[in-house]
Design a protein around this motif. Structure first.
Motif, PDB file in Angstrom:
ATOM      1  N   SER A   5       0.869  -1.178   0.000  1.00 40.23           N
ATOM      2  CA  SER A   5       0.000   0.000   0.000  1.00 40.23           C
ATOM      3  C   SER A   5       0.906   1.228   0.000  1.00 40.23           C
ATOM      4  CB  SER A   5      -0.925   0.015   1.213  1.00 40.23           C
ATOM      5  OG  SER A   5      -0.182   0.050   2.414  1.00 40.23           O
ATOM      6  N   ILE A   6       0.448   2.270  -0.670  1.00 38.33           N
ATOM      7  CA  ILE A   6       1.223   3.503  -0.770  1.00 38.33           C
ATOM      8  C   ILE A   6       0.422   4.645  -0.172  1.00 38.33           C
ATOM      9  CG2 ILE A   6       2.216   5.211  -2.361  1.00 38.33           C
ATOM     10  CD1 ILE A   6       2.844   2.990  -4.288  1.00 38.33           C
ATOM     11  N   GLN A   7       1.044   5.387   0.702  1.00 38.76           N
ATOM     12  CA  GLN A   7       0.448   6.579   1.285  1.00 38.76           C
ATOM     13  C   GLN A   7       1.378   7.754   0.998  1.00 38.76           C
ATOM     14  OE1 GLN A   7      -2.546   6.346   2.849  1.00 38.76           O
ATOM     15  NE2 GLN A   7      -2.582   4.123   2.621  1.00 38.76           N
ATOM     16  N   ALA A   8       0.830   8.849   0.538  1.00 40.53           N
ATOM     17  CA  ALA A   8       1.643  10.035   0.259  1.00 40.53           C
ATOM     18  C   ALA A   8       0.925  11.268   0.782  1.00 40.53           C
ATOM     19  CB  ALA A   8       1.907  10.175  -1.235  1.00 40.53           C
ATOM     20  N   GLU A   9       1.704  12.219   1.258  1.00 41.71           N
ATOM     21  CA  GLU A   9       1.150  13.459   1.796  1.00 41.71           C
ATOM     22  C   GLU A   9       1.910  14.661   1.260  1.00 41.71           C
ATOM     23  OE1 GLU A   9       1.225  13.240   6.026  1.00 41.71           O
ATOM     24  OE2 GLU A   9      -0.312  11.678   6.162  1.00 41.71           O
ATOM     25  N   ASN A  10       1.161  15.707   0.997  1.00 40.88           N
ATOM     26  CA  ASN A  10       1.741  17.008   0.638  1.00 40.88           C
ATOM     27  C   ASN A  10       2.690  16.917  -0.550  1.00 40.88           C
ATOM     28  OD1 ASN A  10       2.009  19.816   1.026  1.00 40.88           O
ATOM     29  ND2 ASN A  10       3.897  19.551   2.193  1.00 40.88           N
ATOM     30  N   LEU A  11       2.325  16.110  -1.549  1.00 47.72           N
ATOM     31  CA  LEU A  11       3.176  15.956  -2.730  1.00 47.72           C
ATOM     32  C   LEU A  11       3.041  17.161  -3.644  1.00 47.72           C
ATOM     33  CD1 LEU A  11       2.819  12.274  -4.029  1.00 47.72           C
ATOM     34  CD2 LEU A  11       4.685  13.287  -2.713  1.00 47.72           C
ATOM     35  N   SER A  12       4.160  17.700  -4.066  1.00 43.55           N
ATOM     36  CA  SER A  12       4.132  18.768  -5.051  1.00 43.55           C
ATOM     37  C   SER A  12       5.390  18.727  -5.899  1.00 43.55           C
ATOM     38  CB  SER A  12       4.008  20.152  -4.391  1.00 43.55           C
ATOM     39  OG  SER A  12       5.207  20.517  -3.748  1.00 43.55           O
ATOM     40  N   ILE A  13       5.233  19.205  -7.121  1.00 41.47           N
ATOM     41  CA  ILE A  13       6.363  19.357  -8.038  1.00 41.47           C
ATOM     42  C   ILE A  13       6.316  20.779  -8.576  1.00 41.47           C
ATOM     43  CG2 ILE A  13       7.147  18.803 -10.374  1.00 41.47           C
ATOM     44  CD1 ILE A  13       8.239  16.853  -8.523  1.00 41.47           C
ATOM     45  N   ARG A  14       7.440  21.443  -8.465  1.00 41.80           N
ATOM     46  CA  ARG A  14       7.533  22.814  -8.953  1.00 41.80           C
ATOM     47  C   ARG A  14       8.772  22.954  -9.839  1.00 41.80           C
ATOM     48  NH1 ARG A  14       5.343  27.623  -7.443  1.00 41.80           N
ATOM     49  NH2 ARG A  14       4.303  26.648  -5.648  1.00 41.80           N
ATOM     50  N   PHE A  15       8.579  23.569 -10.989  1.00 36.88           N
ATOM     51  CA  PHE A  15       9.681  23.883 -11.886  1.00 36.88           C
ATOM     52  C   PHE A  15       9.823  25.404 -11.934  1.00 36.88           C
ATOM     53  CE2 PHE A  15       7.936  19.831 -13.493  1.00 36.88           C
ATOM     54  CZ  PHE A  15       9.070  19.036 -13.371  1.00 36.88           C
ATOM     55  N   LYS A  16      10.827  25.913 -11.202  1.00 41.21           N
ATOM     56  CA  LYS A  16      11.023  27.351 -11.052  1.00 41.21           C
ATOM     57  C   LYS A  16       9.741  27.972 -10.504  1.00 41.21           C
ATOM     58  CE  LYS A  16      14.683  27.742 -14.508  1.00 41.21           C
ATOM     59  NZ  LYS A  16      15.161  28.407 -15.741  1.00 41.21           N
ATOM     60  N   ASP A  17       9.073  28.834 -11.271  1.00 39.33           N
ATOM     61  CA  ASP A  17       7.867  29.495 -10.768  1.00 39.33           C
ATOM     62  C   ASP A  17       6.588  28.735 -11.097  1.00 39.33           C
ATOM     63  OD1 ASP A  17       9.379  31.569  -9.744  1.00 39.33           O
ATOM     64  OD2 ASP A  17       9.262  32.743 -11.597  1.00 39.33           O
ATOM     65  N   ARG A  18       6.715  27.613 -11.782  1.00 39.77           N
ATOM     66  CA  ARG A  18       5.523  26.871 -12.206  1.00 39.77           C
ATOM     67  C   ARG A  18       5.246  25.709 -11.268  1.00 39.77           C
ATOM     68  NH1 ARG A  18       4.884  22.510 -17.024  1.00 39.77           N
ATOM     69  NH2 ARG A  18       2.639  22.154 -16.816  1.00 39.77           N
ATOM     70  N   LEU A  19       4.024  25.673 -10.716  1.00 41.69           N
ATOM     71  CA  LEU A  19       3.575  24.540  -9.917  1.00 41.69           C
ATOM     72  C   LEU A  19       2.910  23.534 -10.846  1.00 41.69           C
ATOM     73  CD1 LEU A  19       3.012  23.174  -7.139  1.00 41.69           C
ATOM     74  CD2 LEU A  19       0.830  24.414  -7.130  1.00 41.69           C
ATOM     75  N   LEU A  20       3.482  22.337 -10.938  1.00 45.59           N
ATOM     76  CA  LEU A  20       2.894  21.323 -11.807  1.00 45.59           C
ATOM     77  C   LEU A  20       1.669  20.707 -11.142  1.00 45.59           C
ATOM     78  CD1 LEU A  20       3.231  19.859 -14.510  1.00 45.59           C
ATOM     79  CD2 LEU A  20       4.602  18.123 -13.318  1.00 45.59           C
TER      80      LEU A  20
END
Length: 234
Positions: A5-20
Motif C-alpha cells: 500500500s502507498i500513502q503520500a502526503e503534501n506531494l508537489s512538483i515545482r519547476f522554477k515558478d511553475r507549480l505542476l
C-alpha cells in the motif's frame, strides 16, 4: 508475493515558478486498479515516477507499506516491489529471453527455474518463438509485450503502466490485459495512464484525473457519468 500500500502526503512538483501539481493526500491499496488521466503536460508521468521512487517531489514524501504473504527470503528483494513501465521501455542489448530473464537472477537462484518462468511469460504474450532473437528485430508493439512479460515475472506489489498500450494493436493490448488480470488476482496494484479507454483501462475501478494542479478522484467508473460526481482528492 508481497502486497504493497502507498500513502503520500503534501506531494508537489515545482519547476522554477511553475507549480505542476500539489496533492495533499494520496492512497493506493493492494489490488487497486486506477486509471490516471489528464491532458498532456499535467504531470501524469511525473507522478508515476514519484510513486516509483525514480523522482523526488519538491515537497512531501511517499511511504510504502509491505505485507508479505510468504517468507521474505523466498520472495527475494525484487519481487513485491514497485515497477514503472514507460511508453518506450528500455531494452537490454541481448535476446528477447535475456530481457525477460534479467530481473529473475536476483530472485531465483535456479537457472532452469528462471528459464521456465521466462519462457512461460513469453508464451503468455505470444513471443515464445522469438525468445532467442536479438531484441533489435522486434517491433515497438512486440517490445511492449516483452516489457509486460518482464514485469509480470517479477510479480510486483505495484505496477505503474505509463501509456503502455499507446499505439498497440488489439492483440497486444489483450495480451497485456491477461497478465494484468493475473497480477491483480495475485494482489498487485495497478496504476494505468492512457489517452484512450481500452480493454486495459476497463480493468480499473478508480480514476484519478490531474487538472488545474490538483488530483481529482472520480466516483466508481462503472456507475457514474464521467462529467459528474467529481471531488477533490484530499
Amino acid at each position: 508475493m508481497s502486497q504493497i500500500s502507498i500513502q503520500a502526503e503534501n506531494l508537489s512538483i515545482r519547476f522554477k515558478d511553475r507549480l505542476l501539481f500539489h496533492i495533499p493526500q494520496l492512497s493506493l491499496g493492494p489490488k487497486d486498479a486506477i486509471y490516471l488521466s489528464g491532458d498532456n503536460g499535467v504531470g501524469k508521468t511525473t507522478l508515476l515516477k514519484i510513486l516509483s521512487g525514480l523522482q523526488k517531489p519538491t515537497t512531501g514524501q511517499v511511504n510504502l507499506h509491505k505485507q508479505s504473504w510468504l517468507n521474505r527470503f523466498f520472495c527475494g528483494q525484487t519481487q513485491g516491489g514497485v515497477i514503472y513501465m514507460h511508453q518506450t521501455p528500455y531494452m537490454f542489448d541481448g535476446t528477447v529471453f535475456d530481457n525477460v530473464c534479467y530481473g529473475l537472477k536476483f530472485t531465483i537462484s535456479n537457472r532452469q527455474q528462471r528459464r521456465n518462468e521466462a519462457i512461460h511469460a513469453l508464451r503468455m504474450v505470444g513471443l515464445e518463438t522469438l525468445a532467442d532473437e536479438h531484441i533489435s528485430v522486434l517491433s515497438g508493439g512486440e517490445r511492449q509485450r516483452v516489457a509486460m512479460a518482464r514485469a509480470w515475472v517479477l510479480k510486483p506489489g505495484v505496477l505503474l503502466m505509463d501509456e503502455s498500450s499507446a499505439s498497440l494493436d488489439q492483440e497486444s493490448i489483450e495480451r497485456q490485459v491477461v497478465l494484468a488480470k493475473d497480477l491483480l488476482e495475485r494482489g498487485t496494484s495497478l496504476v494505468i495512464t492512457s489517452h484512450q479507454k481500452n480493454a486495459l483501462t476497463a480493468l480499473c475501478r478508480r480514476q484519478w484525473t490531474i487538472t488545474k494542479t490538483q488530483l481529482v478522484e472520480r466516483a466508481d467508473l462503472q456507475l457514474v457519468d464521467e462529467d459528474k460526481n467529481d471531488y477533490a482528492y484530499a
